[in-house]
Write a protein that holds these residues in place. Structure first.
Motif, mmCIF file in Angstrom:
data_model
loop_
_atom_site.group_PDB
_atom_site.id
_atom_site.type_symbol
_atom_site.label_atom_id
_atom_site.label_comp_id
_atom_site.label_asym_id
_atom_site.label_seq_id
_atom_site.Cartn_x
_atom_site.Cartn_y
_atom_site.Cartn_z
ATOM 1 N N ILE A 183 0.862 -1.181 0.000
ATOM 2 C CA ILE A 183 0.000 0.000 0.000
ATOM 3 C C ILE A 183 0.897 1.228 0.000
ATOM 4 N N ALA A 184 0.604 2.178 -0.866
ATOM 5 C CA ALA A 184 1.342 3.443 -0.924
ATOM 6 C C ALA A 184 0.357 4.591 -0.786
ATOM 7 N N VAL A 185 0.712 5.573 0.032
ATOM 8 C CA VAL A 185 -0.126 6.745 0.252
ATOM 9 C C VAL A 185 0.670 7.990 -0.106
ATOM 10 N N ILE A 186 0.072 8.872 -0.899
ATOM 11 C CA ILE A 186 0.666 10.165 -1.256
ATOM 12 C C ILE A 186 -0.313 11.239 -0.804
ATOM 13 N N ALA A 187 0.085 12.044 0.184
ATOM 14 C CA ALA A 187 -0.855 12.938 0.849
ATOM 15 C C ALA A 187 -0.377 14.375 0.836
ATOM 16 N N GLY A 188 -1.338 15.291 0.665
ATOM 17 C CA GLY A 188 -1.103 16.710 0.855
ATOM 18 C C GLY A 188 -0.447 17.411 -0.313
ATOM 19 N N ASP A 189 -0.268 18.724 -0.149
ATOM 20 C CA ASP A 189 0.337 19.610 -1.146
ATOM 21 C C ASP A 189 -0.391 19.523 -2.492
ATOM 22 N N ASP A 190 -1.732 19.551 -2.442
ATOM 23 C CA ASP A 190 -2.515 19.540 -3.682
ATOM 24 C C ASP A 190 -2.272 20.832 -4.458
ATOM 25 N N LEU A 191 -2.017 20.699 -5.747
ATOM 26 C CA LEU A 191 -1.867 21.872 -6.619
ATOM 27 C C LEU A 191 -3.255 22.305 -7.086
ATOM 28 N N VAL A 192 -3.867 23.227 -6.330
ATOM 29 C CA VAL A 192 -5.198 23.703 -6.700
ATOM 30 C C VAL A 192 -5.138 24.670 -7.869
ATOM 31 N N SER A 193 -3.954 25.232 -8.116
ATOM 32 C CA SER A 193 -3.699 26.084 -9.283
ATOM 33 C C SER A 193 -2.195 26.106 -9.493
ATOM 34 N N PRO A 194 -1.719 26.630 -10.609
ATOM 35 C CA PRO A 194 -0.268 26.690 -10.812
ATOM 36 C C PRO A 194 0.467 27.501 -9.754
ATOM 37 N N PHE A 195 -0.271 28.296 -8.963
ATOM 38 C CA PHE A 195 0.388 29.180 -8.005
ATOM 39 C C PHE A 195 -0.105 28.962 -6.575
ATOM 40 N N ALA A 196 -0.904 27.937 -6.343
ATOM 41 C CA ALA A 196 -1.461 27.733 -5.003
ATOM 42 C C ALA A 196 -1.418 26.264 -4.624
ATOM 43 N N VAL A 197 -1.067 26.006 -3.344
ATOM 44 C CA VAL A 197 -0.974 24.648 -2.818
ATOM 45 C C VAL A 197 -1.772 24.576 -1.524
ATOM 46 N N LYS A 198 -2.572 23.508 -1.366
ATOM 47 C CA LYS A 198 -3.331 23.281 -0.151
ATOM 48 C C LYS A 198 -3.281 21.805 0.223
ATOM 49 N N ASN A 199 -3.344 21.534 1.524
ATOM 50 C CA ASN A 199 -3.412 20.153 2.007
ATOM 51 C C ASN A 199 -4.875 19.732 2.064
ATOM 52 N N ILE A 200 -5.339 19.120 0.988
ATOM 53 C CA ILE A 200 -6.756 18.793 0.859
ATOM 54 C C ILE A 200 -7.009 17.294 0.883
ATOM 55 N N SER A 201 -6.207 16.520 0.135
ATOM 56 C CA SER A 201 -6.565 15.123 -0.092
ATOM 57 C C SER A 201 -5.335 14.223 -0.044
ATOM 58 N N ALA A 202 -5.589 12.929 -0.142
ATOM 59 C CA ALA A 202 -4.544 11.911 -0.219
ATOM 60 C C ALA A 202 -4.982 10.844 -1.213
ATOM 61 N N ASP A 203 -4.023 10.307 -1.954
ATOM 62 C CA ASP A 203 -4.274 9.233 -2.908
ATOM 63 C C ASP A 203 -3.620 7.955 -2.389
ATOM 64 N N THR A 204 -4.330 6.836 -2.521
ATOM 65 C CA THR A 204 -3.864 5.554 -2.018
ATOM 66 C C THR A 204 -3.816 4.539 -3.141
ATOM 67 N N PHE A 205 -2.646 3.893 -3.295
ATOM 68 C CA PHE A 205 -2.482 2.823 -4.285
ATOM 69 C C PHE A 205 -2.405 1.499 -3.552
ATOM 70 N N VAL A 206 -3.242 0.542 -3.968
ATOM 71 C CA VAL A 206 -3.316 -0.757 -3.318
ATOM 72 C C VAL A 206 -3.039 -1.841 -4.350
ATOM 73 N N ALA A 207 -2.086 -2.724 -4.052
ATOM 74 C CA ALA A 207 -1.775 -3.867 -4.922
ATOM 75 C C ALA A 207 -1.739 -5.117 -4.058
ATOM 76 N N ASP A 208 -2.478 -6.148 -4.485
ATOM 77 C CA ASP A 208 -2.578 -7.385 -3.715
ATOM 78 C C ASP A 208 -2.707 -8.543 -4.690
ATOM 79 N N ALA A 209 -1.909 -9.591 -4.471
ATOM 80 C CA ALA A 209 -1.954 -10.744 -5.367
ATOM 81 C C ALA A 209 -3.317 -11.408 -5.370
ATOM 82 N N ALA A 210 -4.106 -11.214 -4.305
ATOM 83 C CA ALA A 210 -5.420 -11.845 -4.217
ATOM 84 C C ALA A 210 -6.542 -10.970 -4.756
ATOM 85 N N SER A 211 -6.224 -9.732 -5.183
ATOM 86 C CA SER A 211 -7.259 -8.820 -5.653
ATOM 87 C C SER A 211 -7.318 -8.813 -7.169
ATOM 88 N N VAL A 212 -8.295 -8.101 -7.698
ATOM 89 C CA VAL A 212 -8.460 -7.947 -9.144
ATOM 90 C C VAL A 212 -8.513 -6.461 -9.455
#
Length: 436
Positions: A183-212
Motif C-alpha cells: 500500500i502506498a499513500v501520497i498525501a497533501g500539497d494539492d496543486l489547486v492552481s499553478p500558483f497555489a498549494v493546499k493540504n486537501i486530499s490523499a491518494d492511495t495505491f493498493v496492490a494485492d496478489a489476491a485482488s483484481v
C-alpha cells in the motif's frame, strides 16, 4: 511463485575491515564437500543477505542461486531479520547502512543505489521518500502528477506505479509492503492552481496478489482533516492497517484507516513543547506486531520539565480519534534521554532538527548538523548509546552536515515479491540512468 528479473549484476555490501572482524574457521572438506546440494541450499537460505552476497563469489552455482525461485522463497522465510537503517541522499549513488546490533564491531556498510538518471540528461529526477520490507520508494521531484518508483537496491529491480491521479508539489509519502501486497499513500500539497498549494486530499495505491487486478489500482481520494499541515520529511508510520503522520501548527497526529479510507486526529502528548517530532514504527518483524511511537525533543521554559528527547508509544490501536477532541491519554512515555546524553545530543543538533527512524527494537536519531554522531536507542534494553563514526563521509550527508539526507528503516532482502505485482521491467530511461 517468486518472480525476479535477472539484473545486470548484484551489488556487494562494502564494509570496512569486514574480513578482519570475523575469525577464520577450519572446515574439513571430507565432511563439507559431500553434503547433498539441497542441504547446502538450505544452509545458504538461512544466511543473512549480506553474508550470502559475499559468499556468492565462491562458485558459479552459488552465484546463480539468486535466479532460483525456490531458493528465493526459502531465503525469504528462513533468513534472519536485519533491523538496518539506510541513510540516503538524493544526489548520492549509494546508501549508507547502519547495523545497530553491532555496537563494537564495524557497523557501517555501503550499498550501491539504483538511482534514475540525473535531470541534466533530460529525464525526471527522483528523491527517496519511504521504505518498507526491503523496498525503497522514490518520488519524482517535478510538480504535477507524481511518479512513485519502487526499487530493491539488492537486485536493482525498479518498478513505477501509475501516475498519481492528483497533481501535487511536495507531498508526504507512506509505504507498507508485505510478501504479496503493498500500500502506498501520497498525501497533501494539492496543486489547486499553478500558483497555489493546499493540504486537501490523499491518494492511495493498493496492490494485492489476491485482488483484481493484482497489479493494483488507485483508490478514491480521501479527504484530509481541516487545517492539516504536513511535512514531507517526516514521512509516515504504519501499524494495524493504519498510516500515521504528523501535522504541525499545532502539532496533531493524523491517522488514516486504509480499510475505511477515512482520516482522523489524535492529540500528541505535550504538543505545545514538542520540537522535531517524528512518528515511527517500533517493534514489528515476523513475530510481533508493530507499534506506533512518537519521538520528539521536549523543551519547556519551566525548570520542572528538563529538556530531553522522549519516546512515547500509542496504546489501544490508534487511540481516541474525533477531530480536535482526540485525547493525549492514549500515549505512554517509555524512555527519555539521560541528562549527559541529551547534553551531547543537543550540542551536536544545535537546534537544526534531526532525522529519526525506528526498526525492530531500535530507534536512531541523526542530527542535521555538520559531522554529527548518530544516537541509538535500544528499547528492549532501555539503553542509549552512540553509533560508531561513519567511515563513509559524503557531500550533503551526515558527515558534511547537509540537510538533504533521509533515514529509513531498511532490511536488505534478496526477494521482494510484492514488486512483482507491478510491471517490474523498468523503462529504458531508468535502466540507463542506474548509478554504481
Amino acid at each position: 511463485m517468486m518472480h525476479q528479473h535477472h539484473p545486470h549484476y548484484l551489488p556487494r555490501l562494502h564494509s570496512p575491515s569486514s574480513s578482519s572482524s570475523s575469525e577464520a574457521v577450519d572446515m574439513d572438506p571430507r565432511v563439507w564437500g559431500r553434503l547433498p546440494q539441497p542441504l547446502v541450499d538450505r544452509v545458504l537460505a538461512c544466511l543473512p543477505t549480506p553474508s550470502f552476497l559475499r559468499l556468492r563469489a565462491a562458485c558459479r552455482r552459488f552465484c546463480n542461486l539468486i535466479y532460483s525461485s525456490p531458493f528465493l522463497h526459502s531465503h525469504l522465510l528462513l533468513s534472519p531479520h536485519l533491523p538496518f537503517f539506510a541513510f540516503a541522499v538524493p544526489s548520492a549513488g549509494y546508501l549508507l547502512l547502519l547495523d545497530p546490533t553491532r555496537p563494537q564491531a564495524p557497523s557501517w556498510s555501503r550499498l550501491p543505489l539504483p538511482l534514475p538518471v540525473a535531470p541534466g540528461a533530460g529525464h525526471q529526477a527522483f528523491s527517496p521518500a519511504a521504505a518498507s520490507a526491503g523496498l525503497l520508494a522514490f518520488l519524482s521531484d517535478a510538480s504535477g502528477h507524481k511518479t512513485l518508483l519502487l526499487a530493491n537496491p539488492i537486485t536493482r529491480l525498479l518498478a513505477p506505479l501509475p501516475l498519481c491521479p492528483t497533481a501535487r508539489l511536495s507531498p508526504t509519502v507512506g509505504l507498507a509492503a508485505g510478501p504479496t501486497s503493498f500500500i502506498a499513500v501520497i498525501a497533501g500539497d494539492d496543486l489547486v492552481s499553478p500558483f497555489a498549494v493546499k493540504n486537501i486530499s490523499a491518494d492511495t495505491f493498493v496492490a494485492d496478489a489476491a485482488s483484481v487486478p493484482p497489479s493494483g489500482f488507485w483508490a478514491p481520494s480521501s479527504i484530509l482533516p481541516r487545517l492539516s499541515s504536513l511535512d514531507p520529511r517526516a514521512g509516515m508510520a504504519f501499524a494495524s492497517g493504519r498510516f500515521y503522520c504528523m501535522s504541525s501548527s499545532p502539532f496533531t497526529v493524523l491517522v488514516f484507516d486504509v480499510a475505511t479510507n477515512v482520516w482522523s486526529k489524535v492529540q500528541p502528548p505535550m504538543r505545545r513543547f514538542l520540537r522535531s517530532p517524528a512518528l515511527v514504527e517500533l517493534g514489528g518483524g515476523r513475530e510481533r506486531e508493530a507499534r506506533v511511537a512518537l519521538v520528539s525533543a521536549v523543551e519547556k521554559s519551566r525548570l520542572s520539565v528538563p529538556r530531553s528527547v522522549r519516546v512515547w508509544t500509542l496504546r489501544g490501536g490508534h487511540g481516541v480519534a474525533g477531530g480536535s477532541n482526540g485525547r493525549s491519554g492514549a500515549w505512554t512515555e517509555m524512555a527519555r534521554t539521560p541528562p549527559d546524553v541529551h547534553a551531547q545530543f543537543a550540542a551536536a543538533e544545535g537546534g537544526r532538527g534531526f532525522e529519526c527512524a525506528a526498526h525492530g527494537d531500535f530507534v536512531v536519531l541523526a542530527p542535521r548538523g555538520p559531522a554529527s554522531p548518530v544516537l541509538v536507542f535500544d528499547s528492549r534494553r532501555d539503553e542509549w548509546r552512540w553509533a560508531p563514526p561513519c567511515p563513509y563521509p559524503y557531500a550533503g550527508g551526515i558527515a558534511a552536515g547537509g540537510a538533504g539526507f533521509r533515514v529509513f528503516a531498511y532490511e536488505p532482502r534478496l526477494a521482494t515479491p510484492a514488486i512483482g505485482l507491478l510491471d517490474a521491467t523498468a523503462p529504458s530511461a531508468f535502466l540507463h540512468g542506474m548509478q554504481g
